[in-house]
Write an enzyme that holds these catalytic residues in place. Structure first.
Site, short mmCIF file in Angstrom:
data_model
loop_
_atom_site.label_atom_id
_atom_site.label_comp_id
_atom_site.label_asym_id
_atom_site.label_seq_id
_atom_site.Cartn_x
_atom_site.Cartn_y
_atom_site.Cartn_z
N MET A 157 45.17 40.49 48.94
CA MET A 157 45.86 40.74 50.34
C MET A 157 45.40 39.37 51.13
O MET A 157 45.57 39.04 52.11
CB MET A 157 44.83 41.56 50.98
CG MET A 157 45.95 42.65 50.81
SD MET A 157 45.40 43.60 52.75
CE MET A 157 43.92 44.44 52.59
N HIS B 292 38.64 35.10 46.31
CA HIS B 292 37.44 34.81 45.51
C HIS B 292 37.86 35.01 43.97
O HIS B 292 38.54 34.75 43.72
CB HIS B 292 36.96 35.60 46.39
CG HIS B 292 37.18 37.08 46.59
ND1 HIS B 292 36.82 37.72 45.03
CD2 HIS B 292 37.24 38.03 46.97
CE1 HIS B 292 37.78 39.01 45.24
NE2 HIS B 292 37.25 39.16 46.23
N HIS C 36 39.63 37.73 42.41
CA HIS C 36 41.33 38.30 42.60
C HIS C 36 41.48 36.90 41.40
O HIS C 36 41.99 37.47 40.66
CB HIS C 36 41.56 37.09 43.74
CG HIS C 36 41.60 37.97 44.90
ND1 HIS C 36 40.21 38.12 45.87
CD2 HIS C 36 41.89 39.12 44.69
CE1 HIS C 36 40.36 38.91 46.88
NE2 HIS C 36 40.90 39.67 45.86
N GLY D 185 42.03 45.54 40.36
CA GLY D 185 40.71 45.16 39.85
C GLY D 185 39.92 47.40 40.31
O GLY D 185 40.45 47.34 40.68
N GLN D 186 38.92 47.23 38.96
CA GLN D 186 37.87 48.42 38.70
C GLN D 186 37.62 48.86 40.45
O GLN D 186 36.61 49.52 40.66
CB GLN D 186 37.32 48.39 38.10
CG GLN D 186 36.20 49.66 37.27
CD GLN D 186 37.47 50.83 37.76
OE1 GLN D 186 38.03 51.03 36.78
NE2 GLN D 186 36.91 51.63 38.10
N GLN E 52 42.31 52.99 44.71
CA GLN E 52 43.33 52.61 44.89
C GLN E 52 43.76 52.39 43.05
O GLN E 52 45.35 52.69 42.75
CB GLN E 52 43.70 51.61 44.33
CG GLN E 52 44.72 50.39 44.55
CD GLN E 52 44.49 48.90 45.65
OE1 GLN E 52 44.27 49.01 46.66
NE2 GLN E 52 44.06 48.18 44.72
N SER F 27 33.89 40.55 47.08
CA SER F 27 35.38 41.07 48.60
C SER F 27 35.19 40.33 49.71
O SER F 27 34.80 39.45 49.88
CB SER F 27 34.30 42.54 48.99
OG SER F 27 35.47 42.92 49.70
N SER F 28 36.64 40.19 49.67
CA SER F 28 37.61 39.24 51.08
C SER F 28 36.37 39.69 52.25
O SER F 28 36.10 38.87 53.58
CB SER F 28 38.30 39.21 51.71
OG SER F 28 39.55 39.16 50.13
P1 AMP Z 1 42.68 42.76 47.82
O1 AMP Z 1 42.77 41.49 48.18
O2 AMP Z 1 40.83 43.27 48.02
O3 AMP Z 1 43.10 43.71 48.41
O4 AMP Z 1 42.68 42.93 46.38
C1 AMP Z 1 43.22 42.42 45.44
C2 AMP Z 1 43.05 42.80 44.05
O5 AMP Z 1 41.91 42.43 44.05
C3 AMP Z 1 42.50 44.12 43.84
O6 AMP Z 1 43.42 45.10 43.05
C4 AMP Z 1 41.27 44.61 43.86
O7 AMP Z 1 41.09 45.67 43.23
C5 AMP Z 1 40.85 43.47 43.41
N1 AMP Z 1 39.49 42.43 43.72
C6 AMP Z 1 38.83 42.74 44.71
N2 AMP Z 1 37.76 42.20 44.17
C7 AMP Z 1 37.10 41.90 43.41
C8 AMP Z 1 36.35 42.47 42.34
N3 AMP Z 1 35.44 41.87 42.76
N4 AMP Z 1 36.41 42.73 41.12
C9 AMP Z 1 37.73 42.66 40.72
N5 AMP Z 1 38.57 42.89 40.90
C10 AMP Z 1 38.62 43.02 42.41
#
Ligand code: AMP
Length: 296
Positions: free
Chosen positions: A44, A48, A51, A162-163, A168, A200-201
């Site tokens: 999304m 960081h 990602h 991501g774990q 999800q 995290s974003s």
């Molecule tokens: P998002 O943009 O938050 O939807 O995340 C996009 C992808 O990045 C998802 O698969 C998340 O699980 C992964 N992700 C986000 N933060 C982390 C993190 N700190 N470590 C590993 N994967 C992450």
């Protein structure tokens, strides 16, 4: 001499940013016809290092890496932060480039949802009802729907998640299996700040005090893992251990601390006997954070 602009862009490793499904397909089709493997990293945006770890893993394992940047409206509830969610496409392109990605797909909501009438993809059962599903009842339907669309648009060889978002991962593994998506779903470990806080974003919403307080989440999970490895297998005791540590932090407001069996988030009896997910959601001020650890 370079045969085409596309080839030139790839050779000097500039990230290509496309906004339409048609354009993306036109770029990917000939690459696949040449037998190139394609990794997809759905995000999304507000990218960081977490990602970046997904993108660099994909870049290592595939010829081409596509990163989608789309704040997906259908996975946000009416009182959630869809409007406030950070949108930082220019800096996202730099993160993708530095991590070795090739193509950014940044569609508009209209491009992804052309009609008001919707086709939904929904994984049903315990897997979407527990943990975050309790307070975010439409969330995983939105995730499954948008990820299905991305799979059909890109046709990736491998897709990276991501774990950090453990539920999800479980939901999407089930979806891939049930809908026979022909791809490999790869899971990348949680990327953390030096303090232990999972990147995290949404961490950008935290003020300095809240951010310092939020370190308690990873600390509590680490303590639970230590106790588990020392022989404590009691589900309620492990949950209580985490809860007690977090409650000592006055800025925290616990939504859940739960433990379910893997794969599929099945209900556990009294003891953790097989790999299990210990997961939590906790608010600091207005910001809701999640974190987890696997007990095995
Ligand atoms: P998002 O943009 O938050 O939807 O995340 C996009 C992808 O990045 C998802 O698969 C998340 O699980 C992964 N992700 C986000 N933060 C982390 C993190 N700190 N470590 C590993 N994967 C992450």
């Amino acid at each position: 001499m370079y045969k085409s602009l596309e080839k030139l862009i790839r050779e000097i490793k500039m990230v290509q940013c496309v906004h339409s499904v048609k354009e993306l397909r036109e770029i990917i089709k000939p690459l696949k016809a040449q037998g190139k493997t394609v990794g997809l990293v759905p995000t999304m945006g507000a990218l960081h290092q977490g990602h970046a770890s997904l993108i660099s893993t994909s870049a290592k394992e595939n010829d081409i890496t596509v990163v989608s940047v789309f704040v997906n409206p259908t996975q946000f509830g009416p009182s959630e932060d869809f409007d406030a969610y950070p949108r930082t496409l220019d800096s996202d392109l730099k993160v993708v480039e530095n991590a070795g990605g090739d193509i950014v797909f940044a569609p508009s909501p209209k491009e992804m949802y052309p009609s008001e009438d919707m086709t939904w993809v929904e994984v049903t059962g315990n897997i979407t009802k527990v943990l975050c599903g309790k307070t975010r009842p439409i969330h995983f339907r939105g995730v499954a729907t948008v990820v299905s669309k991305l799979f059909n648009i890109v046709g990736p060889t491998r897709a990276y998640f991501g774990q950090k978002d453990a539920q999800q991962v479980e939901v999407l593994k089930r979806m891939v299996k049930d809908l026979f998506f022909d791809l490999e779903l790869r899971v990348v470990p949680i990327n953390r700040e030096d303090s232990g806080l999972a990147r995290s974003s949404r961490n950008t919403y935290l003020n300095a005090e809240e951010k310092a307080a939020a370190v308690v989440l990873s600390k509590s999970l680490k303590e639970a893992l230590k106790a588990f490895k020392a022989g404590n297998k009691d589900v309620e005791a492990l949950k209580a251990l985490v809860t007690d540590i977090i409650k000592k932090e006055p800025l925290s407001d616990i939504e859940y601390v739960e433990c379910y069996g893997l794969p599929g988030l099945y209900e556990l009896d009294k003891e953790v006997k097989a790999p299990s997910l210990l997961a939590l959601a906790v608010r600091f001020g207005k910001t809701r954070l999640i974190d987890n650890i696997i007990l095995e």
